[in-house]
Write an enzyme that holds these catalytic residues in place. Structure first.
Site, PDB file in Angstrom:
ATOM      1  CB  SER A 119      -0.863   0.051   1.257  1.00 21.02           C
ATOM      2  OG  SER A 119      -1.532  -1.137   1.458  1.00 21.02           O
ATOM      3  CG  HIS A 140      -2.288  -0.283  -4.132  1.00 21.64           C
ATOM      4  ND1 HIS A 140      -2.686   1.007  -3.913  1.00 21.64           N
ATOM      5  CD2 HIS A 140      -2.602  -0.950  -3.009  1.00 21.64           C
ATOM      6  CE1 HIS A 140      -3.214   1.112  -2.718  1.00 21.64           C
ATOM      7  NE2 HIS A 140      -3.181  -0.072  -2.150  1.00 21.64           N
ATOM      8  CD  GLU A 152      -2.478   3.916  -6.665  1.00 19.95           C
ATOM      9  OE1 GLU A 152      -2.766   3.326  -5.605  1.00 19.95           O
ATOM     10  OE2 GLU A 152      -2.253   5.120  -6.709  1.00 19.95           O
ATOM     11  CG  ASN A 191      -3.977   6.162   0.048  1.00 16.33           C
ATOM     12  OD1 ASN A 191      -5.180   6.376   0.150  1.00 16.33           O
ATOM     13  ND2 ASN A 191      -3.431   5.020   0.400  1.00 16.33           N
TER      14      ASN A 191
HETATM   15  N1  LIG Z   1      -6.167  -5.020   3.473  1.00 19.12           N
HETATM   16  C1  LIG Z   1      -6.344  -4.081   2.558  1.00 19.12           C
HETATM   17  O1  LIG Z   1      -7.404  -3.465   2.451  1.00 19.12           O
HETATM   18  C2  LIG Z   1      -5.215  -3.796   1.580  1.00 19.12           C
HETATM   19  C3  LIG Z   1      -5.501  -3.007   0.448  1.00 19.12           C
HETATM   20  C4  LIG Z   1      -4.477  -2.765  -0.473  1.00 19.12           C
HETATM   21  C5  LIG Z   1      -3.208  -3.276  -0.245  1.00 19.12           C
HETATM   22  N2  LIG Z   1      -2.958  -4.034   0.882  1.00 19.12           N
HETATM   23  C6  LIG Z   1      -1.597  -4.579   1.058  1.00 19.12           C
HETATM   24  O2  LIG Z   1      -1.599  -5.970   0.744  1.00 19.12           O
HETATM   25  C7  LIG Z   1      -0.622  -6.640   1.550  1.00 19.12           C
HETATM   26  C8  LIG Z   1      -1.277  -7.777   2.306  1.00 19.12           C
HETATM   27  O3  LIG Z   1      -2.328  -7.280   3.080  1.00 19.12           O
HETATM   28  P1  LIG Z   1      -3.485  -8.239   3.632  1.00 19.12           P
HETATM   29  O4  LIG Z   1      -4.518  -7.325   4.164  1.00 19.12           O
HETATM   30  O5  LIG Z   1      -3.833  -9.287   2.627  1.00 19.12           O
HETATM   31  O6  LIG Z   1      -2.688  -8.947   4.842  1.00 19.12           O
HETATM   32  P2  LIG Z   1      -3.061 -10.309   5.614  1.00 19.12           P
HETATM   33  O7  LIG Z   1      -2.385 -10.225   6.915  1.00 19.12           O
HETATM   34  O8  LIG Z   1      -4.529 -10.584   5.523  1.00 19.12           O
HETATM   35  O9  LIG Z   1      -2.328 -11.446   4.721  1.00 19.12           O
HETATM   36  C9  LIG Z   1      -0.934 -11.621   4.635  1.00 19.12           C
HETATM   37  C10 LIG Z   1      -0.644 -13.118   4.516  1.00 19.12           C
HETATM   38  O10 LIG Z   1       0.762 -13.276   4.238  1.00 19.12           O
HETATM   39  C11 LIG Z   1       1.198 -14.430   4.939  1.00 19.12           C
HETATM   40  N3  LIG Z   1       2.654 -14.395   5.069  1.00 19.12           N
HETATM   41  C12 LIG Z   1       3.416 -13.790   6.006  1.00 19.12           C
HETATM   42  N4  LIG Z   1       4.725 -14.011   5.745  1.00 19.12           N
HETATM   43  C13 LIG Z   1       4.786 -14.766   4.618  1.00 19.12           C
HETATM   44  C14 LIG Z   1       5.855 -15.329   3.849  1.00 19.12           C
HETATM   45  N5  LIG Z   1       7.119 -15.141   4.194  1.00 19.12           N
HETATM   46  N6  LIG Z   1       5.551 -16.078   2.759  1.00 19.12           N
HETATM   47  C15 LIG Z   1       4.247 -16.296   2.407  1.00 19.12           C
HETATM   48  N7  LIG Z   1       3.201 -15.786   3.104  1.00 19.12           N
HETATM   49  C16 LIG Z   1       3.473 -15.026   4.190  1.00 19.12           C
HETATM   50  C17 LIG Z   1       0.455 -14.360   6.273  1.00 19.12           C
HETATM   51  O11 LIG Z   1       0.447 -15.615   6.921  1.00 19.12           O
HETATM   52  C18 LIG Z   1      -0.930 -13.900   5.812  1.00 19.12           C
HETATM   53  O12 LIG Z   1      -1.773 -15.001   5.519  1.00 19.12           O
HETATM   54  C19 LIG Z   1       0.012  -5.575   2.434  1.00 19.12           C
HETATM   55  O13 LIG Z   1       1.172  -5.097   1.819  1.00 19.12           O
HETATM   56  C20 LIG Z   1      -1.066  -4.496   2.480  1.00 19.12           C
HETATM   57  O14 LIG Z   1      -0.554  -3.216   2.738  1.00 19.12           O
HETATM   58  C21 LIG Z   1      -3.939  -4.311   1.779  1.00 19.12           C
END
Ligand SMILES: NC(=O)c1ccc[n+]([C@@H]2O[C@H](COP(=O)([O-])OP(=O)(O)OC[C@H]3O[C@@H](n4cnc5c(N)ncnc54)[C@H](O)[C@@H]3O)[C@@H](O)[C@H]2O)c1
Length: 286
Positions: A119, A140, A152, A191
């Site tokens: 993000s 993104h 994005e 953002n």
């Molecule tokens: N949640 C949102 O609304 C949103 C929106 C846009 C972007 N993002 C970005 O997306 C990314 C993930 O966010 P999320 O909300 O899905 O997080 P999340 O915590 O739901 O999922 C992350 C997953 O990655 C796994 N993980 C951790 N270390 C790992 C590794 N070494 N190898 C493989 N898997 C691993 C975790 O076990 C978890 O299941 C972040 O960078 C976040 O900023 C999130």
């Protein structure tokens, strides 16, 4: 290079959505995580989400079956070696992402593009951890991934046009559309523009300029926005938005991104939006 197999690293909220839309579009997908518990949960989420699409008539039961059959799961990151495109979706932690990027760079064929769903972390920083900076790019996605149409696309300093074109094509093939953020500035594109708007709306409530209701009504009726700024952050989470605004402020030093006192207080009080039952609005009564 034609992309046939996509490797998704991280099967959480965003990762399983990306795996789902890729598989529905016909890609072979390998979804990876650190533990089978997360992979089982991700598969269950995808299953439920696809059922909702069937109910809406957007896909058939056969298409659901096909999509599920195209998703493999693994806890072995070494399988990234099989991929034509890798999308990193691990938690928003710089050290973790750098470590994952280093590993992926060693595992993937040299021509393979490694994309990040970060993000806010600069793409150039992630690219610098690899020997393929021109093949690193930001994709993104927005939450919930199966519903939201935008991706994005974010270029780092070294991202090549070829890499950008590859992710543009991928985005269109999975039924999404894109905007391109040509420089990985703090906040990327949406953002960078949207965050000062939200901060100013909070300042207006704080200074007694108008009520939250009137600010949101103004944007709904005057600009035809589906939601005003305060309804929006109540939905996304005031705590999450607070962290994002603070990170952009720390990176730029620009006061327009600095969270107002009212926002600090609301986070401290746990009034962080819908999920807490209380934010700019009271959800306990609805
Ligand atoms: N949640 C949102 O609304 C949103 C929106 C846009 C972007 N993002 C970005 O997306 C990314 C993930 O966010 P999320 O909300 O899905 O997080 P999340 O915590 O739901 O999922 C992350 C997953 O990655 C796994 N993980 C951790 N270390 C790992 C590794 N070494 N190898 C493989 N898997 C691993 C975790 O076990 C978890 O299941 C972040 O960078 C976040 O900023 C999130």
């Amino acid at each position: 290079m034609e992309v046939k197999k996509v490797f998704v690293v991280g099967a959480g909220l965003m990762g399983n959505g990306i795996a789902q839309v890729s598989a529905v579009a016909g890609y072979q997908v390998i979804m990876s995580d650190v533990d089978n518990i997360f992979l089982d949960r991700a598969l269950a989420t995808i299953d439920k989400s696809l059922d909702r699409f069937i109910k809406k008539g957007a896909i058939t039961t056969e298409q659901k079956g096909g999509a599920l059959a195209r998703i493999q799961v693994t806890t072995d990151i070494n399988r990234a070696a099989e991929a034509d495109l890798v999308i990193e979706v691990v938690p928003e932690n710089l050290e973790l992402k750098l470590e994952v990027f280093k590993k992926l760079d060693q595992l993937c064929r040299p021509e393979v593009v490694i994309a990040s769903n970060t993000s806010a972390i600069p793409i150039s920083k992630l690219a610098a951890a690899t020997n393929r900076p021109s093949r690193v790019v930001g994709t993104h996605f927005f939450s919930p991934v199966p519903m939201m149409r935008l991706v994005e696309l974010v270029c780092g300093l070294s991202t090549s046009e070829e890499t950008l074109n590859l992710v543009k094509e991928f985005t269109l093939k999975i039924g999404k559309d894109f905007v391109v953020c040509r420089m990985d500035c703090a906040g990327f594109l949406l953002n960078r523009i949207g965050m000062p708007w939200v901060m100013e709306a909070i300042r207006c409530v704080q200074d007694g300029v108008a009520t939250a209701e009137d600010i949101d009504k103004g944007y709904r009726l005057g600009y035809n926005y589906p939601m005003g700024p305060l309804e929006l952050i109540d939905m996304t989470g005031i705590d999450t938005t607070y962290q994002a605004a603070l990170a952009i402020y720390q990176d730029t030093g620009d006061p327009k991104f600095y969270p107002p006192s009212l926002m600090h207080r609301m986070v401290e009080a746990g009034h962080v939006g819908r999920k807490a039952g209380r934010g700019f609005y009271d959800y306990t009564k609805k």
